[in-house]
Design an enzyme around this catalytic site. Structure first.
Site, PDB file in Angstrom:
ATOM      1  N   GLN A 154       2.944   9.765   1.616  1.00  0.00           N
ATOM      2  CA  GLN A 154       4.471   9.292   1.838  1.00  0.00           C
ATOM      3  C   GLN A 154       5.004   9.517   0.635  1.00  0.00           C
ATOM      4  O   GLN A 154       6.858   9.632   0.394  1.00  0.00           O
ATOM      5  CB  GLN A 154       4.335   7.315   1.463  1.00  0.00           C
ATOM      6  CG  GLN A 154       3.239   7.437   2.747  1.00  0.00           C
ATOM      7  CD  GLN A 154       3.042   5.365   2.704  1.00  0.00           C
ATOM      8  OE1 GLN A 154       2.246   5.006   2.453  1.00  0.00           O
ATOM      9  NE2 GLN A 154       4.491   4.817   3.060  1.00  0.00           N
ATOM     10  N   GLY A 169       1.004  -0.906  -0.223  1.00  0.00           N
ATOM     11  CA  GLY A 169       0.096  -0.487  -0.366  1.00  0.00           C
ATOM     12  C   GLY A 169       1.148   1.536   0.026  1.00  0.00           C
ATOM     13  O   GLY A 169       1.596   1.026   0.555  1.00  0.00           O
ATOM     14  N   GLU A 217      -3.285   2.516   5.862  1.00  0.00           N
ATOM     15  CA  GLU A 217      -3.664   3.785   4.670  1.00  0.00           C
ATOM     16  C   GLU A 217      -4.162   4.873   4.849  1.00  0.00           C
ATOM     17  O   GLU A 217      -4.157   6.018   4.607  1.00  0.00           O
ATOM     18  CB  GLU A 217      -3.273   3.241   3.426  1.00  0.00           C
ATOM     19  CG  GLU A 217      -3.450   2.214   2.726  1.00  0.00           C
ATOM     20  CD  GLU A 217      -1.156   1.977   2.623  1.00  0.00           C
ATOM     21  OE1 GLU A 217      -0.890   3.485   2.447  1.00  0.00           O
ATOM     22  OE2 GLU A 217      -0.373   1.163   3.380  1.00  0.00           O
ATOM     23  N   LEU A 240       6.390   2.032   4.449  1.00  0.00           N
ATOM     24  CA  LEU A 240       7.604   2.156   3.629  1.00  0.00           C
ATOM     25  C   LEU A 240       8.006   3.866   3.850  1.00  0.00           C
ATOM     26  O   LEU A 240       9.450   4.143   3.494  1.00  0.00           O
ATOM     27  CB  LEU A 240       6.895   2.755   2.051  1.00  0.00           C
ATOM     28  CG  LEU A 240       6.849   1.249   1.428  1.00  0.00           C
ATOM     29  CD1 LEU A 240       5.917   1.499  -0.283  1.00  0.00           C
ATOM     30  CD2 LEU A 240       7.847  -0.651   1.250  1.00  0.00           C
TER      31      LEU A 240
HETATM   32 NI    NI Z   1       2.338   2.285   5.643  1.00  0.00          NI
END
Ligand code: NI
Length: 169
Positions: A46, A41, A132, A90
């Site tokens: 991000q 995701g 998310e 991430l």
């Molecule tokens: Ni994340």
């Protein structure tokens, strides 16, 4: 982690803005980035875009979670059941930790062409979607950990804790 974009409350996207080259290009780039870093995701903050947009999914062979795009998602938790499991992110590289999430959710959103869509999800996909949507509200999974006792480096996670399951994004 540390970039201010990850801590902002994001803006809804005007439906008329969704099916434009700029947004379509952003969505394609987000899928590319997610795949490049082997995530499941990726939310717009991000990649430093303060929009209410995320992409998710694993490879098409995994029927657990087909690729999805959600714009302006609204989440509803179904029932009281919670489950604790491992997550990663991430934006928090090479770290894993256990987070408690609702087992079942319903989400209403717009798809990548601005069309309304609704889905219910349970278990792992429900966890990914909750993670998310947290990004769209400036929340990282670390904020959701009840204790840091399970906070683990990826090497140690692989060595001691990986049961062959997926572990969030
Ligand atoms: Ni994340």
């Amino acid at each position: 982690m540390g970039h201010p974009a990850l801590r902002q409350l994001t803006q809804s996207i005007e439906p008329s803005e969704i099916d434009t080259p700029a947004l379509q290009h952003l969505i394609d780039d987000m899928f590319d980035t997610m795949h490049e870093y082997a995530g499941v995701g990726l939310a717009a903050p991000q990649v430093h875009q303060e929009f209410r947009l995320f992409v998710a999914g694993v490879d098409a062979s995994d029927s657990n979670m087909r690729p999805i795009v959600m714009v302006n998602p609204q989440i509803e938790l179904i029932g009281q059941a919670m489950e604790e499991d491992w997550e990663g992110c991430l934006s928090v590289p090479d770290i894993r930790g256990k987070v408690s999430r609702s087992v079942e959710i319903r989400v209403r959103s717009l798809d990548r062409h601005g069309k309304p869509q609704q889905m219910t999800a349970t278990g792992f996909p429900a966890r990914v979607i909750q993670h998310e949507i947290d990004h769209l509200n400036g929340i990282l999974f670390l904020d959701r950990m009840k204790s840091f006792e399970s906070l683990t480096f990826l090497d140690e996670y692989d060595r001691y804790w990986d049961k062959g399951e997926q572990s969030g994004d």
